[in-house]
Scaffold this motif. Structure first.
Motif, PDB file in Angstrom:
ATOM      1  N   GLU A  45       0.831  -1.201   0.000  1.00  0.00           N
ATOM      2  CA  GLU A  45       0.000   0.000   0.000  1.00  0.00           C
ATOM      3  C   GLU A  45       0.874   1.263   0.000  1.00  0.00           C
ATOM      4  OE1 GLU A  45      -2.552  -0.338   3.390  1.00  0.00           O
ATOM      5  OE2 GLU A  45      -3.729  -1.962   2.502  1.00  0.00           O
ATOM      6  N   THR A  46       1.926   1.220   0.774  1.00  0.00           N
ATOM      7  CA  THR A  46       2.850   2.363   0.849  1.00  0.00           C
ATOM      8  C   THR A  46       3.513   2.595  -0.507  1.00  0.00           C
ATOM      9  OG1 THR A  46       3.291   1.892   3.179  1.00  0.00           O
ATOM     10  CG2 THR A  46       4.868   3.292   2.029  1.00  0.00           C
ATOM     11  N   MET A  47       3.950   1.528  -1.150  1.00  0.00           N
ATOM     12  CA  MET A  47       4.596   1.650  -2.457  1.00  0.00           C
ATOM     13  C   MET A  47       3.598   2.188  -3.504  1.00  0.00           C
ATOM     14  SD  MET A  47       7.620   1.095  -1.801  1.00  0.00           S
ATOM     15  CE  MET A  47       8.347   1.127  -3.409  1.00  0.00           C
ATOM     16  N   THR A  48       2.345   1.723  -3.402  1.00  0.00           N
ATOM     17  CA  THR A  48       1.308   2.231  -4.312  1.00  0.00           C
ATOM     18  C   THR A  48       1.097   3.725  -4.092  1.00  0.00           C
ATOM     19  OG1 THR A  48       0.223   0.076  -4.303  1.00  0.00           O
ATOM     20  CG2 THR A  48      -1.078   1.948  -5.059  1.00  0.00           C
ATOM     21  N   ALA A  49       1.037   4.136  -2.827  1.00  0.00           N
ATOM     22  CA  ALA A  49       0.868   5.555  -2.504  1.00  0.00           C
ATOM     23  C   ALA A  49       2.063   6.358  -3.016  1.00  0.00           C
ATOM     24  CB  ALA A  49       0.700   5.748  -1.005  1.00  0.00           C
ATOM     25  N   LEU A  50       3.274   5.797  -2.905  1.00  0.00           N
ATOM     26  CA  LEU A  50       4.461   6.491  -3.424  1.00  0.00           C
ATOM     27  C   LEU A  50       4.386   6.650  -4.942  1.00  0.00           C
ATOM     28  CD1 LEU A  50       7.430   4.999  -1.346  1.00  0.00           C
ATOM     29  CD2 LEU A  50       6.695   7.376  -1.459  1.00  0.00           C
TER      30      LEU A  50
END
Length: 186
Positions: A45-50
């Motif tokens: 999720e964090t990588m997607t947000a990045l």
């Protein structure tokens, strides 16, 4: 939709939150190996947000460049419009000046024609009154002089009329250099 400044602030907040999440994930991963699956999901999720944040940054930069390009184009069109306005004003002034010159020339020609007609009338009257005093040869010579003068003045009149016609053609030929699609350009 957010303004560019609000988008920048939102991106910075997202980055800060992502860094916090990443730090928490590292701590959790090292502290609690049982939560690896949940941590992996949060990491994704964090990588997607990045990725979303990066794409937003790219879009903001593209919009900034487009704004700069459009501003430059607007300034160029404004300068062109000002140049066209100046050219149009100059053409109007030239036309007015040529019209005035043409009118003055016509007045001068008319005045000269009247003076010539008056002098002819005067000579004709004088001849009628004193024709008995002239001999035929002198009258013939005087008549030839008068006809020569008349021819000369008629040629002068023709030349002047040609000049007036040329000035009229020049006046009519003066056209402003304004593109027909000026409103579209503006």
């Amino acid at each position: 939709m957010f303004s560019p400044q609000e988008q920048q602030i939102e991106i910075c907040l997202l980055k800060s939150n992502l860094e916090d999440i990443e730090n928490n994930l590292v701590l959790q991963r090292s502290a609690l190996p049982a939560l690896d699956a949940e941590n992996e999901q949060k990491y994704r999720e964090t990588m997607t947000a990045l990725r979303i944040t990066r794409s937003l940054n790219t879009e903001i930069e593209r919009l900034k460049m487009e704004n700069v390009r459009l501003t430059a184009k607007r300034m160029q069109l404004k300068r062109q419009s000002e140049d066209v306005s100046k050219s149009l004003e100059n053409a109007r002034e030239n036309r007015s000046e040529l019209t005035n010159l043409l009118t003055e020339e016509e007045r001068e020609i008319e005045s000269q024609i009247r003076q010539y007609e008056d002098s002819l009338q005067e000579k004709a009257d004088r001849f009628r009154k004193t024709r008995g005093f002239y001999n035929e040869e002198e009258v013939t010579k005087e008549t030839e002089k008068i006809f020569a003068k008349i021819t000369e003045l008629e040629e002068e009149l023709t030349r002047r009329k040609d000049v007036v016609d040329e000035l009229k053609l020049e006046l009519n030929a003066v056209q402003p250099e304004v593109p027909e699609n000026l409103l579209d350009i503006l």
